[in-house]
Design an enzyme around this catalytic site. Sequence first.
Site, PDB file in Angstrom:
ATOM      1  CG  ASP A 129       0.256  -4.006   2.137  1.00  0.00           C
ATOM      2  OD1 ASP A 129      -0.005  -4.712   3.124  1.00  0.00           O
ATOM      3  OD2 ASP A 129       1.074  -3.062   2.158  1.00  0.00           O
TER       4      ASP A 129
ATOM      5  CD  GLU B 225       0.650  -1.654   7.949  1.00  0.00           C
ATOM      6  OE1 GLU B 225       0.348  -0.859   8.872  1.00  0.00           O
ATOM      7  OE2 GLU B 225       1.115  -1.273   6.850  1.00  0.00           O
TER       8      GLU B 225
ATOM      9  CG  ASP C 142      -0.339  -0.004   2.522  1.00  0.00           C
ATOM     10  OD1 ASP C 142       0.903  -0.141   2.594  1.00  0.00           O
ATOM     11  OD2 ASP C 142      -1.068   0.138   3.530  1.00  0.00           O
TER      12      ASP C 142
ATOM     13  CE  LYS D 136       2.968  -5.802   3.785  1.00  0.00           C
ATOM     14  NZ  LYS D 136       2.480  -4.746   4.692  1.00  0.00           N
TER      15      LYS D 136
ATOM     16  CD  GLU E 298       8.020  -0.400   7.404  1.00  0.00           C
ATOM     17  OE1 GLU E 298       7.046  -1.112   7.062  1.00  0.00           O
ATOM     18  OE2 GLU E 298       8.214   0.748   6.964  1.00  0.00           O
TER      19      GLU E 298
HETATM   20  O1  KIV Z   1       3.516  -1.143   1.652  1.00  0.00           O
HETATM   21  C1  KIV Z   1       4.666  -1.575   1.572  1.00  0.00           C
HETATM   22  O2  KIV Z   1       5.392  -1.377   0.587  1.00  0.00           O
HETATM   23  C2  KIV Z   1       5.168  -2.345   2.704  1.00  0.00           C
HETATM   24  C3  KIV Z   1       6.632  -2.629   2.733  1.00  0.00           C
HETATM   25  C4  KIV Z   1       7.361  -1.436   3.196  1.00  0.00           C
HETATM   26  C5  KIV Z   1       6.953  -3.828   3.539  1.00  0.00           C
HETATM   27  O3  KIV Z   1       4.442  -2.681   3.559  1.00  0.00           O
END
Ligand code: KIV
Length: 279
Positions: A97, A129, A58, A127, A196
């Site tokens: 994401d 968070e 994202d 993914k 991260e």
């Molecule tokens: O959104 C993204 O690119 C990420 C990476 C920084 C791991 O979450």
Amino acid sequence: MSTTATPAGASGHPRPVTVHDIQRAKEQGEKLVMLTAYDYLSAQILDEAGIPLILVGDSLGMVVLGYDSTVPVTVDEMLHHTRAVVRGAPNTFVVGDMPFGSYQEGPQQALATATRFLKEAGANAVKLEGGGRMIEVVAYLTAAGVPVMGHLGLTPQSVNTLGGYRVQGQSEAAADKLVADAVAIEEAGAFSIVLEAIPSEVGRRVTEAVGIPTIGIGAGPATDGQVLVWHDMLGLTTGRLPRFVKPYADLRGEIASAVKTFQHEVADGEYPSGEHTYG
Ligand code: KIV
């Protein structure tokens, strides 16, 4: 894993990367390489280079769409870019994401969003968070057959509660919580975790505490793999970059120079010459 996105199948022919290949990389001590991509062309380049994992992050909200954080990114924007990446990278494992607001309500909202990523965009995994109450969400998704990548440490979607993009896990208590969250995410069924902006020592502790691969971005050298944002690693991004960013090229400079040359040649009548003109 670090050199090929097309591991040989039983027949010896290349085949797309799977969650088993990703797990095997950790077991065999091979470093995993992941990069972000947001479009067909960059995905093609990564697929051809044999990069095993692409994250349609994202972060596209900031590097492609010009938002000032990842918070405004919508599911429809993510799906649009994920579809393009999937078309360009048939052999690579593509992780989509899930954006802010598309899974925080709970497991059912998360499953509805993840289903769109898999069915409408063709992503191989999603993914999300966070630890804590997100563990339940990870368990629900994996039980439903959705491969999930976790994301701990600096979680940019929470920039408003974190008070900025700061290194996380610096106190003993915060580091212990990170390790506990990582173990819980593994137990909930995730196949991998992004770490991260945390101290290297915490990256090492988490990596040793879990059996699934950790992929670091500013988490030191001990993680099982590394990820960088496409625009950062190619030197396309301007402004102050996080300490962990290493630009491997100066594409912004190269592109600016090509554009200027074109501008001058058009102004001088040098372009198009006979070679670039139909008779
Ligand atoms: O959104 C993204 O690119 C990420 C990476 C920084 C791991 O979450």
